[in-house]
Design an enzyme around this catalytic site. Structure first.
Site, PDB file in Angstrom:
ATOM      1  CB  SER A 150      32.968  30.438   0.178  1.00 14.83           C
ATOM      2  OG  SER A 150      34.212  29.704   0.106  1.00 14.83           O
ATOM      3  CG  ASN A 151      33.849  25.683   2.566  1.00 14.80           C
ATOM      4  OD1 ASN A 151      35.299  25.535   2.590  1.00 14.80           O
ATOM      5  ND2 ASN A 151      33.430  25.182   1.527  1.00 14.80           N
TER       6      ASN A 151
END
Ligand code: C5P
Length: 403
Positions: A211-212
């Site tokens: 993810s980020n």
């Protein structure tokens, strides 16, 4: 600041329920948002929260009796209601709802409501038996038919110790409701918009993902401002810590593929797509069905690109807004993207300082125009400026269409 609230006159009526303590927070939010807030209370409400509390927050007199001031512009008991842009009664007790339904006006709150031509919002709060009583239900139905916006109550623990329906909506939801009601006939009324927000999660195995750092703040602010301007708004969001905004159709997704499917469905009748989500560019080529064991000596993940949602949606007439979170050569990469993805407006920001932050410094890029650099602004204000730019583009299109 929320532009829809700026210098708007909001009358907040407080009746006698324990949830009145939450109304203090609502009033604080409204003032922070730029509204001019006047509080009216019943005598019973003052047993729960002192009028001085509201007076201190609003720096304005709080009205508790039905006797108003007759002086200059002040026309006694009808002054506040007549000047209001919107009135919200929170908490609204069963007794207050009954009075409102029948036009009684023997306290400061119901009196002000009766003398108020502006839209009315009520936030019922009471014990569940009082709420479920046919008398209360009939009164609420009557108010709804009259155009009153009823928010909540919700299910949960009640002051009586029971768990049931009767909890007042939270200040955040009521704050959103005031904005939505004020903005109903705004410049985007009749327009349908889709906004995406937050990160996506790309599964590695049943417990791990890629993810980020996207917090979703920018996208949620964009959806809220669209709603504030009267647009029918859909927010498609990856996992964030933010509550779903009031008055917005909310679609929760996880992966890029889920987001692509949700966007595809939502844009079928939309006028504007704002792709603010930080969609993962890569995902594991294979998702392990079982949790990958720690004992594995080394782990090599093979990644494949995700479908580019923004580039692939191509509905004639759909205005596309993209975001470019770059870390280097911002403008150069921005221009490439504008063309490659067929975007009408590209919002460029420096990914290193924007993700998760409260403010953003962005540059707006449109075809055939000089880039417009905005100063460092709170994300709510950036959202307002982006919608100003989108409205301008929509107006241009309208002019071209009319020849
Ligand atoms: O090319 P890049 O990923 O930097 O482009 C960012 C823009 O494209 C954003 O508006 C983002 O929401 C969108 N995007 C997309 N689908 C992807 C990746 C990014 O729509 N798979």
């Amino acid at each position: 600041m929320a532009r829809v609230l700026a210098n708007k006159r909001v009358v907040v009526g407080v009746t006698g329920g324990i949830a009145a303590y939450k109304t203090v927070e609502l009033v604080r939010r409204l003032i922070q948002g730029g509204a001019i807030v006047d509080v009216v209370m019943t005598e019973a409400a003052t047993a729960f929260v002192g009028s001085l509390t509201f007076q201190a927050i609003t720096r304005r007199p709080v009205q508790v009796t039905t006797v108003g001031v007759w002086e200059g512009e002040q026309a006694g008991h009808v002054t506040l209601g007549a000047a209001a842009d919107v009135m919200i009664i929170a908490p609204a007790t069963a007794d207050a709802l009954a009075k409102l339904a029948h036009g009684l006006a023997d306290d400061a709150v119901t009196l002000t409501a009766l003398a108020c031509p502006a839209p009315l919002i009520v936030a019922p709060a009471m014990d569940q038996y009082m709420y479920l009583h046919p008398a209360t239900q009939e009164n609420l139905e009557r108010l709804r038919r009259r155009g009153v916006t009823v928010i909540g109550p919700h299910r949960g623990p009640l002051a009586s110790g029971m768990v049931g329906e009767g909890r007042m909506a939270e200040p955040e939801e009521l704050f959103g409701a005031v904005r939505a009601v004020l903005g109903r006939a705004g410049p985007l009324a009749g327009c349908r918009v889709v906004v995406t927000a937050g990160p996506t999660r790309e599964a590695i195995d049943p417990v791990r993902f890629l993810s980020n750092h996207s917090s979703g703040k920018m996208g949620y602010a964009l959806a809220e401002v669209a709603r504030d301007r009267g647009a029918g708004t859909t927010l498609i969001s990856g996992p964030t810590c933010l509550p779903a905004p009031f008055g917005v159709r909310f679609v929760a997704v996880e992966s890029a593929a889920e987001m692509a499917a949700a966007v595809e469905e939502a844009i079928s009748d939309a006028d504007v797509l704002v792709m603010c989500a930080a969609v993962a560019d890569f995902r594991p080529r294979q998702v392990s069905a079982e949790k990958i064991k720690k004992r594995t000596a080394s782990l090599l993940l093979e990644l494949e690109p995700t479908p580019d949602i923004l580039a692939s949606v191509a509905r004639p007439g759909l205005l596309k807004v993209g975001f470019a979170a770059e870390t280097e050569r911002l403008l150069e990469h921005g221009h490439e993207k504008l063309v490659q993805k067929g975007i009408d407006l590209l919002v460029i920001n420096d990914a290193r300082r924007t993700m998760g932050a409260e403010t953003a410094r962005v540059t707006l890029l449109r075809r055939g125009r000089e880039p417009e650099g905005l100063p460092d602004l709170p994300k709510e204000e950036v959202a307002e400026r982006i919608w100003d730019a989108i409205q301008e583009l929509l107006a241009e299109r309208e002019r071209v269409a009319q020849g």
